[in-house]
Motif scaffolding. Structure first.
Motif, short mmCIF file in Angstrom:
data_model
loop_
_atom_site.label_atom_id
_atom_site.label_comp_id
_atom_site.label_asym_id
_atom_site.label_seq_id
_atom_site.Cartn_x
_atom_site.Cartn_y
_atom_site.Cartn_z
N ARG A 47 -8.51 -0.55 -4.38
CA ARG A 47 -7.97 0.76 -4.72
C ARG A 47 -6.76 0.97 -5.74
O ARG A 47 -6.82 2.01 -6.56
CB ARG A 47 -7.23 1.08 -3.71
CG ARG A 47 -7.69 1.01 -1.85
CD ARG A 47 -7.41 1.83 -1.15
NE ARG A 47 -6.83 2.68 -1.29
CZ ARG A 47 -6.08 3.65 -0.24
NH1 ARG A 47 -5.90 2.96 1.22
NH2 ARG A 47 -4.96 4.93 -0.60
N THR A 351 -2.08 -9.73 7.93
CA THR A 351 -2.03 -8.96 7.35
C THR A 351 -0.50 -8.81 6.47
O THR A 351 -0.51 -7.59 5.58
CB THR A 351 -1.80 -7.62 8.57
OG1 THR A 351 -2.54 -7.32 9.01
CG2 THR A 351 -1.56 -5.98 8.13
N GLY A 372 -4.21 1.63 2.88
CA GLY A 372 -3.70 2.54 3.43
C GLY A 372 -3.59 2.46 4.84
O GLY A 372 -3.69 1.03 4.92
N ILE A 373 -2.86 3.49 5.65
CA ILE A 373 -2.36 2.42 7.21
C ILE A 373 -3.72 2.46 7.60
O ILE A 373 -3.87 2.02 8.35
CB ILE A 373 -1.63 3.58 7.45
CG1 ILE A 373 -0.33 3.74 6.96
CG2 ILE A 373 -1.70 3.49 9.20
CD1 ILE A 373 0.58 5.07 7.22
N THR A 374 -4.96 3.33 7.81
CA THR A 374 -6.20 2.81 8.16
C THR A 374 -6.63 1.71 8.31
O THR A 374 -6.82 1.08 8.73
CB THR A 374 -7.00 4.47 7.84
OG1 THR A 374 -6.52 5.48 7.84
CG2 THR A 374 -7.89 4.27 8.97
N THR A 375 -6.58 1.30 6.63
CA THR A 375 -7.46 -0.39 6.29
C THR A 375 -6.83 -0.93 7.15
O THR A 375 -6.74 -2.26 7.83
CB THR A 375 -6.86 0.16 4.48
OG1 THR A 375 -7.87 0.58 4.38
CG2 THR A 375 -7.54 -1.52 4.44
N THR A 376 -5.18 -1.09 7.18
CA THR A 376 -4.21 -2.25 7.80
C THR A 376 -4.60 -1.85 9.22
O THR A 376 -4.86 -3.24 9.61
CB THR A 376 -2.60 -1.69 7.40
OG1 THR A 376 -2.83 -1.27 6.12
CG2 THR A 376 -1.77 -2.82 8.16
N PHE A 377 -5.20 -0.67 9.55
CA PHE A 377 -5.18 -1.16 11.13
C PHE A 377 -6.52 -1.57 11.55
O PHE A 377 -7.01 -2.15 12.54
CB PHE A 377 -4.38 0.43 11.87
CG PHE A 377 -3.01 0.58 12.25
CD1 PHE A 377 -2.55 -0.27 13.52
CD2 PHE A 377 -1.97 1.33 11.47
CE1 PHE A 377 -1.11 -0.07 13.45
CE2 PHE A 377 -0.98 1.10 11.77
CZ PHE A 377 -0.56 0.87 12.94
N SER A 378 -7.61 -1.12 11.21
CA SER A 378 -8.63 -1.10 10.97
C SER A 378 -9.01 -2.90 10.68
O SER A 378 -8.98 -3.39 11.27
CB SER A 378 -9.38 -0.72 10.13
OG SER A 378 -9.14 0.88 10.08
N THR A 379 -7.80 -3.43 9.79
CA THR A 379 -8.59 -4.87 9.25
C THR A 379 -7.98 -5.93 10.84
O THR A 379 -8.43 -6.55 11.39
CB THR A 379 -7.39 -4.82 8.39
OG1 THR A 379 -7.81 -4.57 7.39
CG2 THR A 379 -8.02 -6.52 7.97
#
Length: 410
Positions: A47, A351, A372-379
């Motif tokens: 990114r 993480t 992004g927050i989405t990537t972090t939580f998804s991981t």
């Protein structure tokens, strides 16, 4: 009489078991930690590359079109660009295309530049006064090249701030100083404000001289084509007129070059370049995320292996618990909770490590790395799911142990 143990009790027993085997638990979590950290860091890297490319392209200007010699086929095959994009084409575009505001023809070449005892091989650009506005450059000190400088082919040069620092770092002002380009001396009349790099090329280390001076002293005039250009920068009257300008320029040049089939030139907009870069960097980001995901899967396999070993080592414990009334579901839940705890804690540590790595990347490299927050939580969710999935086989094996067989090993 048997009873189902509560989730709270199962959680307590699982936690006690993991704490009593700290080294094994830590090594089991290591795969998940590395996997999570890899995914977060590599996605942040991808990114960052995408953001950097977009920022560099935004410096080109939203209304700017670039006309270059050669078509897509010549570029793919590495053929040297033809010399059929000439100064007369730029003049025709300026005079005949109504959606165009300004036209800036340019000739570029790499030459040795000298000042006192220092010499550098840098990019020299022969330009006209329109270059400054079309390419959104700004003058920091002195002035830019004027029409009279171009008409008279004067020995003036405007340099970027990095080039000024290379040659005149210890001097308060470099205006009026002389530098040598090839075999001629040029007077510095202006210093540009920092512009940054585009595709790895540092624009702040370039030098700009009048287009006519470039032709007379460096590149020369082609006897067949005339004044051949490296490319033409065109500013449309507004952003909405960019597509119309591209269409009109293409038609005009096809007529001028008497083209029947394939174009011998290409017209590119910032949006075109941005789409290409976005596709490339998005693919790169997915590739890097895939590489990191492999580490997560390896970490999940590590959890499964260690827990299978744990089942073998804890045969007596499982046998005793079943003998006093524990059900298969109780054993299954306990082992699944152990796997979930290992993957969750490993995911949190991984993480945090990955986010720290992304932060360090943004500090020590030019890449504006971010996640992004989405990537972090998804991981984190994926890492927890992997631990749960790979914990199913050991948990089932433990729950199906025959208590009589297990107790015989006591």
């Amino acid at each position: 009489m048997s009873r189902n143990i509560s989730i709270k009790e199962a959680l307590g027993m699982a936690t006690k078991t993991l704490v009593s085997n700290k080294l094994r638990s830590s090594l089991t979590m290591l795969g998940i930690i590395i996997g999570n950290a890899s995914v977060i860091t590599l996605v942040g890297l991808g990114r960052g590359a995408q953001t950097l490319a977009k920022n560099q392209l935004s410096n080109l200007g939203a209304n700017v079109l670039f006309i270059v010699p050669g078509n897509n086929d010549t570029r793919r095959r590495g053929i040297s660009f033809p010399k059929n994009l000439v100064l007369e084409d730029a003049i025709a575009i300026s005079n005949q295309v109504p959606t165009v505001k300004k036209v800036a023809p340019q000739i570029s070449a790499n030459e040795i530049v000298q000042s006192n005892s220092k010499s550098l091989n840098i990019s020299i650009a022969g330009v006209t006064p329109e270059f400054l506005e079309v390419r959104s450059f700004e003058v920091d000190k002195g002035r830019f090249l004027s029409k009279s400088d171009v008409n008279s082919a004067r020995s003036y040069v405007v340099i970027g701030p990095d080039l000024k620092d290379e040659f005149f770092k210890d001097k308060s002002s470099s205006l009026g100083k002389k530098i040598r380009i090839k075999d001629h001396t040029y007077e510095i009349i202006g210093i540009l404000k920092p512009k940054g790099a585009v595709f790895g090329s540092n624009q702040d280390k370039n030098a700009y001289i009048p287009l006519t001076t470039m032709v007379n002293r460096i590149t020369g005039k082609d006897p067949t084509y005339g004044v051949s250009l490296s490319f033409i920068s065109v500013e449309a009257i507004n952003k909405n007129a960019t597509s119309a300008a591209k269409f009109q320029i293409t038609n005009l040049l096809r007529q001028r070059h008497k083209i029947i089939r394939d174009d011998d030139f290409a017209v590119r907009s910032q949006e075109d370049a941005l789409n290409i870069v976005t596709n490339i960097t998005s693919g790169l980001t997915f590739l890097l995320a895939g590489i990191g995901a492999v580490s997560l899967v390896v970490g999940g396999i590590g959890i499964m292996n260690i827990m299978l070993v744990s089942v073998s080592e804890r045969t007596e414990e499982i046998g005793l618990r079943k003998a006093i009334g524990a059900k298969q579901s109780d054993i299954l839940i306990q082992f699944l909770i152990e796997a979930l705890i290992l993957s969750t804690i490993g995911g949190l540590i991984g993480t945090t490590t990955g986010l720290s790595g992304v932060f360090l990347l943004s500090l020590i490299t030019p890449l504006p790395a971010s996640v992004g927050i989405t990537t972090t939580f998804s991981t984190m969710i994926i890492s927890g799911s992997i631990g749960l999935i790979f914990g199913v086989l050991p948990a089932k094996r433990a729950s199906k142990l025959d208590p009589i067989v297990a107790l015989r090993s006591l």
